[in-house]
Scaffold this motif. Structure first.
Motif, mmCIF file in Angstrom:
data_model
loop_
_atom_site.group_PDB
_atom_site.id
_atom_site.type_symbol
_atom_site.label_atom_id
_atom_site.label_comp_id
_atom_site.label_asym_id
_atom_site.label_seq_id
_atom_site.Cartn_x
_atom_site.Cartn_y
_atom_site.Cartn_z
ATOM 1 N N GLY A 57 16.248 47.318 -92.531
ATOM 2 C CA GLY A 57 16.823 48.488 -92.677
ATOM 3 C C GLY A 57 18.098 48.529 -93.308
ATOM 4 N N LEU A 58 18.655 47.278 -93.514
ATOM 5 C CA LEU A 58 20.038 47.129 -94.012
ATOM 6 C C LEU A 58 20.172 47.503 -95.370
ATOM 7 C CD1 LEU A 58 23.169 45.946 -93.554
ATOM 8 C CD2 LEU A 58 22.257 43.472 -94.292
ATOM 9 N N LYS A 59 21.043 48.250 -95.838
ATOM 10 C CA LYS A 59 21.053 48.515 -97.346
ATOM 11 C C LYS A 59 22.102 47.751 -97.944
ATOM 12 C CE LYS A 59 22.541 52.601 -100.117
ATOM 13 N NZ LYS A 59 23.091 53.952 -99.948
ATOM 14 N N LEU A 60 21.490 46.976 -99.227
ATOM 15 C CA LEU A 60 22.209 46.174 -99.824
ATOM 16 C C LEU A 60 22.286 46.546 -101.154
ATOM 17 C CD1 LEU A 60 20.040 42.921 -98.597
ATOM 18 C CD2 LEU A 60 22.162 43.627 -97.865
ATOM 19 N N PRO A 61 23.604 46.121 -102.209
ATOM 20 C CA PRO A 61 24.192 45.174 -101.441
ATOM 21 C C PRO A 61 25.208 45.656 -100.530
ATOM 22 C CG PRO A 61 25.042 46.136 -103.685
ATOM 23 C CD PRO A 61 23.747 46.639 -103.221
ATOM 24 N N ALA A 62 25.893 44.510 -99.773
ATOM 25 C CA ALA A 62 26.838 45.292 -98.570
ATOM 26 C C ALA A 62 27.609 44.001 -98.450
ATOM 27 C CB ALA A 62 26.025 45.335 -97.289
ATOM 28 N N LYS A 63 29.068 44.443 -98.437
ATOM 29 C CA LYS A 63 30.290 43.615 -98.075
ATOM 30 C C LYS A 63 30.246 43.476 -96.599
ATOM 31 C CE LYS A 63 34.875 42.489 -99.419
ATOM 32 N NZ LYS A 63 35.887 42.804 -100.328
ATOM 33 N N ILE A 64 30.188 41.897 -95.842
ATOM 34 C CA ILE A 64 30.036 41.930 -94.524
ATOM 35 C C ILE A 64 31.835 41.828 -94.188
ATOM 36 C CG2 ILE A 64 27.970 40.997 -94.394
ATOM 37 C CD1 ILE A 64 29.137 38.108 -94.052
ATOM 38 N N ASP A 65 31.958 42.163 -92.968
ATOM 39 C CA ASP A 65 33.408 42.129 -92.276
ATOM 40 C C ASP A 65 32.935 41.109 -91.145
ATOM 41 O OD1 ASP A 65 35.926 42.151 -91.779
ATOM 42 O OD2 ASP A 65 35.964 44.128 -90.735
ATOM 43 N N PHE A 66 32.112 40.232 -90.954
ATOM 44 C CA PHE A 66 31.935 39.591 -89.628
ATOM 45 C C PHE A 66 31.661 38.048 -89.996
ATOM 46 C CE2 PHE A 66 28.378 42.468 -90.377
ATOM 47 C CZ PHE A 66 27.349 41.538 -91.014
ATOM 48 N N ILE A 67 31.431 37.105 -88.877
ATOM 49 C CA ILE A 67 31.029 35.830 -89.337
ATOM 50 C C ILE A 67 29.335 35.976 -89.252
ATOM 51 C CG2 ILE A 67 31.186 33.539 -88.695
ATOM 52 C CD1 ILE A 67 34.028 34.272 -87.733
ATOM 53 N N LEU A 68 28.434 35.601 -90.142
ATOM 54 C CA LEU A 68 27.292 35.329 -90.068
ATOM 55 C C LEU A 68 26.784 33.733 -89.961
ATOM 56 C CD1 LEU A 68 24.328 36.830 -90.054
ATOM 57 C CD2 LEU A 68 24.514 36.855 -92.471
ATOM 58 N N SER A 69 26.158 33.529 -88.843
ATOM 59 C CA SER A 69 25.115 32.290 -88.933
ATOM 60 C C SER A 69 23.588 32.367 -89.010
ATOM 61 C CB SER A 69 25.740 31.504 -87.534
ATOM 62 O OG SER A 69 25.130 30.281 -87.297
ATOM 63 N N ILE A 70 23.126 31.671 -90.136
ATOM 64 C CA ILE A 70 21.747 31.675 -90.268
ATOM 65 C C ILE A 70 21.236 30.196 -90.086
ATOM 66 C CG2 ILE A 70 20.181 32.159 -91.787
ATOM 67 C CD1 ILE A 70 21.993 33.976 -93.295
ATOM 68 N N LEU A 71 20.275 30.017 -89.186
ATOM 69 C CA LEU A 71 19.558 28.812 -89.015
ATOM 70 C C LEU A 71 18.043 28.822 -89.320
ATOM 71 C CD1 LEU A 71 19.414 25.872 -88.056
ATOM 72 C CD2 LEU A 71 19.226 26.575 -85.786
ATOM 73 N N CYS A 72 17.724 28.143 -90.503
ATOM 74 C CA CYS A 72 16.118 28.425 -90.782
ATOM 75 C C CYS A 72 15.409 26.996 -89.999
ATOM 76 C CB CYS A 72 16.183 28.002 -92.247
ATOM 77 S SG CYS A 72 14.675 28.088 -92.964
ATOM 78 N N GLU A 73 14.179 27.524 -89.231
ATOM 79 C CA GLU A 73 13.924 26.523 -88.503
ATOM 80 C C GLU A 73 12.415 26.255 -89.069
ATOM 81 O OE1 GLU A 73 14.582 27.547 -83.958
ATOM 82 O OE2 GLU A 73 14.873 29.385 -84.936
ATOM 83 N N HIS A 74 12.119 27.044 -89.926
ATOM 84 C CA HIS A 74 10.669 26.738 -90.567
ATOM 85 C C HIS A 74 10.354 27.761 -91.784
ATOM 86 C CE1 HIS A 74 6.665 24.981 -90.630
ATOM 87 N NE2 HIS A 74 6.230 26.356 -90.905
ATOM 88 N N GLY A 75 10.023 27.096 -92.744
ATOM 89 C CA GLY A 75 9.682 27.924 -93.886
ATOM 90 C C GLY A 75 10.890 28.175 -94.705
#
Length: 291
Positions: free
Chosen positions: A33-51
């Motif tokens: 549901g996140l409306k993009l584009p969006a400018k973030i004001d936080f730290i985001l960590s993404i870990l891809c475990e598969h795919g």
């Protein structure tokens, strides 16, 4: 094209874990549901475990595959993302305010933090993935322990441990000595935090630090906001409050003595300042620490 500014972490039943400006999200369905584009004001960590997961941000794109970790800092503009049908991974979102308020050594880690922008993706070993996943599980588990007396402290401690471990992983890929900071705005921000850490007990004005760094208060404020997502005044306040908390919690100084040590004109002014930024009086904070 309009850009939405995300200046807070969204809450709701779809968030797998949420506490005090920390969110752990395990499914892309929770952020569709996140409306993009969006400018973030936080730290985001993404870990891809598969795919695979393709992230389009700013004017570039990154394709994450198995065991890849990506860190995005405040100021990036997320444009789109696309996951493969077999994608599995997790997202950890942390407010910059939480980092500023809880880590007294933040400025010493800043060179590493800055590297996240220019080198946001690294590939982990299976052992590193297991460690990251284990700490994520603790964050999730503690979020549901509503009756745990030290729940918030455990969550903050695990988050800090995770951050230090992640910095270690990045430092093995890149040279992150302070002297390697080449961009003027990054160097200015780094110098600003070093000055604040050294002088926050006696100086709280943006003008003072601008003078020390030989720039105008307007330029300093704009640069700090651009690099970190927080204003110069917010960084100063966070260091003052952190120092105040340490003195209240770890010394036998009276509240008046703490006020004097931090160069406040009187105890009443200090009390109002502390309560405005923390939601409780210095006396209540000290009492809460002894429970």
């Amino acid at each position: 094209m309009s850009i939405t500014t995300i200046d807070h972490i969204p809450t709701g039943s779809q968030i797998a874990a949420y506490i005090d400006n920390i969110a752990v999200i395990d499914s892309l369905d929770d952020i569709n549901g996140l409306k993009l584009p969006a400018k973030i004001d936080f730290i985001l960590s993404i870990l891809c475990e598969h795919g695979t997961l393709t992230i389009d941000y700013d004017s570039t794109s990154q394709k994450l595959s198995e065991r890849m970790l990506m860190i995005l800092k405040p100021g990036h503009v997320l444009r789109s993302y696309k996951a493969s049908a077999d994608f599995n991974g997790h997202f950890i979102v942390v407010s910059t305010k939480l980092f500023g308020d809880s880590m007294s050594t933040f400025s010493k880690m800043l060179p590493c933090f800055i590297q996240f922008r220019d080198n946001p993706v690294i590939t982990l070993t299976p052992e590193d993935v297991a460690s990251q996943t284990e700490m994520r599980a603790i964050l999730r588990r503690m979020a549901y322990c509503a009756g745990h007396q030290y729940r918030d402290r455990v969550l903050r401690s695990v988050l800090e441990a995770m951050f230090y471990e992640t910095l270690g992983l990045y430092s093995s890929y890149y040279s992150v000595e302070a002297g390697s900071i080449s961009r003027r705005r990054d160097a200015l921000f780094y110098s600003f935090l070093r000055e604040v850490e050294a002088n926050c007990a006696k100086e709280r004005s943006v003008a003072y630090y601008a003078g020390v760094l030989c720039v105008s208060p307007k330029h300093l404020s704009a640069t700090v906001k651009e690099v970190s997502g927080r204003t110069a005044g917010e960084w100063i306040d966070s260091y003052v409050i952190l120092e105040a908390k340490l003195l209240l919690q770890n010394t036998g100084l009276t509240i008046q003595e703490v006020s004097t040590k931090l160069n406040f004109p009187n105890q009443s002014f200090f009390g109002k300042y502390f309560k405005h930024l923390t939601g409780m009086s210095p006396r209540a904070f000290r009492a809460n620490q002894s429970v």
